[in-house]
Every structure is written in structure tokens, then in C-alpha cells.
Enzyme design. Structure first.
Site, PDB file in Angstrom:
ATOM      1  N   GLY A 210      -7.802 -10.801   3.842  1.00 28.28           N
ATOM      2  CA  GLY A 210      -6.367 -11.051   3.814  1.00 28.28           C
ATOM      3  C   GLY A 210      -5.717 -10.745   5.155  1.00 28.28           C
ATOM      4  N   GLU A 211      -4.397 -10.692   5.140  1.00 30.14           N
ATOM      5  CA  GLU A 211      -3.649 -10.480   6.384  1.00 30.14           C
ATOM      6  C   GLU A 211      -3.978  -9.141   7.015  1.00 30.14           C
ATOM      7  OE1 GLU A 211       1.006 -10.283   7.926  1.00 30.14           O
ATOM      8  OE2 GLU A 211       0.548 -10.447   5.787  1.00 30.14           O
ATOM      9  N   THR A 212      -4.016  -8.082   6.203  1.00 34.64           N
ATOM     10  CA  THR A 212      -4.304  -6.756   6.753  1.00 34.64           C
ATOM     11  C   THR A 212      -5.699  -6.703   7.343  1.00 34.64           C
ATOM     12  OG1 THR A 212      -2.814  -5.707   5.163  1.00 34.64           O
ATOM     13  CG2 THR A 212      -4.430  -4.294   6.236  1.00 34.64           C
TER      14      THR A 212
ATOM     15  N   GLY B 254     -12.765  -7.624   2.849  1.00 33.34           N
ATOM     16  CA  GLY B 254     -11.500  -8.298   2.589  1.00 33.34           C
ATOM     17  C   GLY B 254     -11.226  -9.332   3.658  1.00 33.34           C
TER      18      GLY B 254
ATOM     19  N   ARG C 139       4.260   1.375  -1.314  1.00 32.18           N
ATOM     20  CA  ARG C 139       5.372   1.429  -2.257  1.00 32.18           C
ATOM     21  C   ARG C 139       5.222   0.382  -3.354  1.00 32.18           C
ATOM     22  NH1 ARG C 139       9.486   2.171   0.352  1.00 32.18           N
ATOM     23  NH2 ARG C 139       8.507   2.358   2.387  1.00 32.18           N
TER      24      ARG C 139
ATOM     25  N   GLU D  84       4.470  -5.795   9.495  1.00 31.45           N
ATOM     26  CA  GLU D  84       3.923  -6.415   8.295  1.00 31.45           C
ATOM     27  C   GLU D  84       4.865  -6.361   7.101  1.00 31.45           C
ATOM     28  OE1 GLU D  84       2.332  -4.500  10.337  1.00 31.45           O
ATOM     29  OE2 GLU D  84       0.195  -4.951  10.485  1.00 31.45           O
TER      30      GLU D  84
ATOM     31  N   CYS E 171       0.821  -1.212   0.000  1.00 31.88           N
ATOM     32  CA  CYS E 171       0.000   0.000   0.000  1.00 31.88           C
ATOM     33  C   CYS E 171       0.855   1.261   0.000  1.00 31.88           C
ATOM     34  CB  CYS E 171      -0.945   0.010   1.201  1.00 31.88           C
ATOM     35  SG  CYS E 171      -0.111  -0.092   2.801  1.00 31.88           S
TER      36      CYS E 171
ATOM     37  N   GLU F 295       6.829  -0.956  11.744  1.00 36.56           N
ATOM     38  CA  GLU F 295       5.731  -1.909  11.544  1.00 36.56           C
ATOM     39  C   GLU F 295       6.287  -3.290  11.198  1.00 36.56           C
ATOM     40  OE1 GLU F 295       3.416  -2.077   8.061  1.00 36.56           O
ATOM     41  OE2 GLU F 295       4.619  -0.601   6.975  1.00 36.56           O
TER      42      GLU F 295
END
Length: 456
Positions: free
Chosen positions: A192-194, A190, A53, A117, A51, A115
Site C-alpha cells: 500500500g501507500e505506507t 504490504g 486514530r 500522509e 494507525c 506529516e
């Protein structure tokens, strides 16, 4: 001689409206790096797209040409002009490129410094390139070292101890807008992981009525079971949004999931109740025009920067420790990378010098009318001894470049050596250069007038 080139954009150089045009899904990233390698100008390639880069790490023989070609390819894919990109991209090379990746993997280049992640995102990007067959010796070593650096930073510093993730900051933003979260209804789009991290962050605030919408029902159901939420099919999302207080969206969809026309109908059914939308996806899941609807508060990934402003307060020392770890690992990588070029450069230099000596001997073979075979052998040995002695000190100094300080990397100085001696073509550059040179000639000795000394 191979070079490492990194080229990318990030939240530091480009707004989300531009970043989303460059974003790559896992499948698109795999195809893109395969195209780069199949084109022939790129030997190895890895693409990272998050998100914050989109970056490419390439092994190339001509960094300038590769940079221009990659910019053109990215521009075509995103429907942009290369000039639009030139002002927002960065393109470090060799050790500077490695340092950037090490900092990214360590969380030092993240919007939310420290962070966790991002390390997983870098690992998945590397695994995608491995599966695509686009990695090689240099990128394998680079990403292995980067992941090791990130692990050291995480284990040896406390830079990531605070609540430092996109998900946690998204929850903080929601609380800032709507107040106490425990009694609020939250919809998470969603699975997913986030999305899972966001759901867990909401759960820590006492939110129990969470609804997950996702195209893949099995993933949505599994996430709902883990967090104690309920599953909402994607086609029922508008109805669920009518009763929600907060909607957080984080998918990998290339197209918006929530459109302005659809949301206008939702807001009309809410009888004026406000709705907070937090879009942490790139490309964005929610059309930007939704922010213009009455009662809607829309926040995207760039809005997180406002919350992040005080992220490093009280942790400057931990940041300094993390930077020192990065520099330690960069010195190791620089030493290894220097060895990649040192030995071929020495070999090419010695080959070129030997070729020159052979040429001079061959060109003058007919000039030794009275020389015996033994004399000719001595001349040959003397020529080769001169080559060895002339190259002895340069060889020692070139080997020392492999251990050069990272601030004055040996790679750059090896470039100068190769240019000075015409070794640009690689291991056989000396042979090519020697073939192009003017034939050397041994001239007869003559006596200088007025004395008995000899001169050439």
C-alpha cells in the site's frame, strides 16, 4: 436542532493494543457508517481509521444520546465494555469537533507533527463515506473545509518540510538498531501507500535488495518495479526472513501475518543472527509475543514516539503559523454553521409568537360584543404589531450570533434561546409548546381605588 459530534481515540489517549481493536478497514468503515445512518439517530456519518486514530464525525439531533449509543456499538464490535472505552475516548462537539478535524488534517494532531500522509487518509475516509451515501450538507462542508485547511497549512508553512512521516521514522529506527543500511537486506510486507513510502525511504539510504511480500501479487509486482526490488510470494516469506536484516510490515490485514511459532523456526535457521521487525500496521501484523524470542527486536507504531520526541525542535514558529491558519478556517466554518441554526431558530420563534397571538385572539373572540369588524381588524393588527416589535431586537441579536467569535460560539447560545422559548422540537417546536401552554385570557379593566388610572 442538528449538532456535530466527533468521537474517537488516538495514540494520545490509547495504546496500540487498544487502538487495533477499534481499527476499521475501508470496507468495515463503509458498513459501520451505513449502519449508523440506517439506525435513524444519526443523519450523517464519516469514519477515519489510521494507525494512530479511529474517529467518527456524526451529525445528530441529540449529542448525548448519540455518544452513548455509539460507544455501546463500538464496544460490541470490539468485544470491550463501554467503561473500558470511556476513559480513552474524546467527544468534542460543533466547532470544537470541526477544530479537531482541521488540526488532524493539517498534521497538528499526528504523532509525527506535520506529516503529509494524514491529509490523504482523511480524503479517502470522506470519499468512502460519500460512496456509502452517509454524508450530507454539514459533513460535506466540514470535510471540504478541513481538506482546504490542510492544503493551506502545507502550502503556507514549512511544518512538513522536515522528514516527517511514519515511513521515514521507521527507517530511522531501523538504522538506529542495525547501523548502516546500504548493505542490509530489507523485507517489506504490504504494497500500500505506507509500504511504498517506506521502500522509497530505504532507497534513499542506499538499500537495493528490497523484497515485497503481499497477498495481491499484481500490487506487489508494481511496487517492486517502481523501487527496483524483487517480489516474494507471501507463502515464501519465512524463507526470505531467514536472510533479512530488517522486516517492515504495513498491511490492512485484520489478523497477524507473522506469528511467534513461525518466527521461532525462522530464528532457529538464522544461526543467532539478530532480526529487526518494525510493525507500523494497526491492527498489528506481528504478534507481540515475537518480541520475547532471542535475537528479535520488535518495534511497533507506539515505539515511534521515542524518535518523534525532537520532531518539533526548531519548528515551533511553523507550528504556530499552522495553528493560526486552522483558527482562521474555523472562524469561517463557525460563521457558516451558525447560519444553519439562526434562520430556523428565528422562524420557530416568530411562529411560536404568532401562534400565541392567534390563540389569545381566538380565546377572546366572544368578548367583543360591541366591536365592529373594523375594530376587530384593528385588534388583530395591534396584536401582530406587538409580536413584531417585541421580537425585533431579539431577532437582530440572534442573527448576530452567526458571526459570534469562535471562542464563544453562537451555536451554544442559540441552544439557550431555543431552550428558553421551548423550541427544542425544531421549526414546529413553537406550535407544540403553544398547544401545551395554559390558555391566555384578556381580563377586563378595572379602576384602582382612589384614582382614575386603569390597571389590569
Amino acid at each position: 436542532m442538528s449538532e456535530l459530534l466527533a468521537l474517537g481515540v488516538s495514540y494520545k489517549t490509547a495504546p496500540v493494543a487498544l487502538r487495533e481493536r477499534l481499527a476499521l478497514t475501508d470496507g468495515a468503515a463503509e458498513r459501520f457508517v451505513q449502519e449508523l445512518v440506517e439506525g435513524g439517530d444519526v443523519a450523517e456519518a464519516v469514519a477515519i481509521s489510521t494507525c494512530n486514530r479511529t474517529e467518527f464525525y456524526l451529525v445528530v439531533s441529540d449529542a448525548v444520546a448519540a455518544e452513548v449509543a455509539l460507544l455501546s456499538q463500538i464496544a460490541r464490535r470490539s468485544g470491550m465494555r463501554p467503561t473500558e472505552l470511556s476513559s480513552v475516548v474524546y467527544a468534542p462537539r460543533n466547532c470544537d469537533a470541526a477544530r479537531h478535524l482541521f488540526r488532524v488534517t493539517s498534521g497538528l494532531e499526528s504523532m509525527i507533527v506535520g506529516e503529509h500522509e494524514v491529509q490523504g487518509q482523511v480524503k479517502r475516509a470522506y470519499e468512502t463515506a460519500l460512496a456509502a451515501g452517509t454524508t450530507g450538507p454539514l459533513t460535506n462542508r466540514l470535510f471540504t473545509a478541513a481538506l482546504q485547511t490542510g492544503k493551506r497549512v502545507r502550502n503556507e508553512t514549512e511544518i512538513g518540510v522536515a522528514r516527517t512521516s511514519v515511513s521515514s521514522v521507521a527507517v530511522d529506527l531501523a538504522q538506529e538498531v542495525v547501523g548502516e543500511l546500504a548493505s542490509r537486506d530489507v523485507v517489506i510486507i504490504g504494497a500500500g501507500e505506507t509500504s511504498e513510502l517506506t521502500a522509497r525511504a530505504f532507497a534513499e539510504h542506499g538499500v537495493s535488495a528490497m523484497f515485497v511480500a503481499n497477498r495481491r501479487a499484481d500490487r506487489a509486482r508494481a511496487l517492486a518495479e517502481r523501487i527496483g526490488g524483487s517480489v516474494v510470494p507471501l507463502h515464501d516469506l519465512p524463507a526470505q526472513m531467514e536472510s533479512a536484516d530488517v522486516v517492515v510490515s504495513s498491511t490492512s490485514s485484520p489478523h497477524p501475518i507473522v506469528g511467534v511459532d513461525e518466527l521461532e523456526l525462522v530464528m532457529a535457521a538464522r544461526d543467532g543472527r539478530p532480526l529487526v521487525l518494525i510493525d507500523i500496521a494497526v491492527p498489528r501484523d506481528i504478534e507481540a509475543a515475537c518480541a520475547d524470542l532471542p535475537g528479535v527486536t520488535l518495534l511497533d507504531i507506539d515505539d515511534l514516539q521515542r524518535v518523534v520526541a525532537g520532531n518539533l525542535q526548531g519548528r515551533e514558529g511553523e507550528r504556530d503559523d499552522a495553528i493560526e491558519i486552522v483558527e482562521q478556517e474555523i472562524r469561517r466554518f463557525a460563521s457558516w454553521m451558525g447560519q444553519l441554526d439562526v434562520l430556523p431558530t428565528i422562524a420557530a420563534l416568530r411562529e411560536q409568537a404568532s401562534i400565541v397571538a392567534e390563540q389569545v385572539l381566538a380565546e377572546n373572540a366572544g368578548r367583543w360584543e360591541t366591536a365592529s369588524p373594523r375594530d376587530l381588524a384593528r385588534v388583530d393588527a395591534m396584536a401582530r404589531a406587538i409580536v413584531q416589535r417585541v421580537l425585533h431586537e431579539p431577532t437582530l441579536r440572534i442573527k448576530a450570533l452567526a458571526d459570534a467569535d469562535v471562542e464563544t460560539p453562537g451555536h451554544g447560545r442559540l441552544e439557550i434561546v431555543r431552550e428558553l422559548f421551548g423550541l427544542e422540537s425544531g421549526a414546529h417546536g413553537g406550535r407544540d409548546q403553544a398547544a401545551r401552554s395554559t390558555d391566555a385570557e384578556v381580563r377586563p379593566l378595572r379602576r384602582r381605588a382612589g384614582d382614575g388610572s386603569a390597571a389590569t
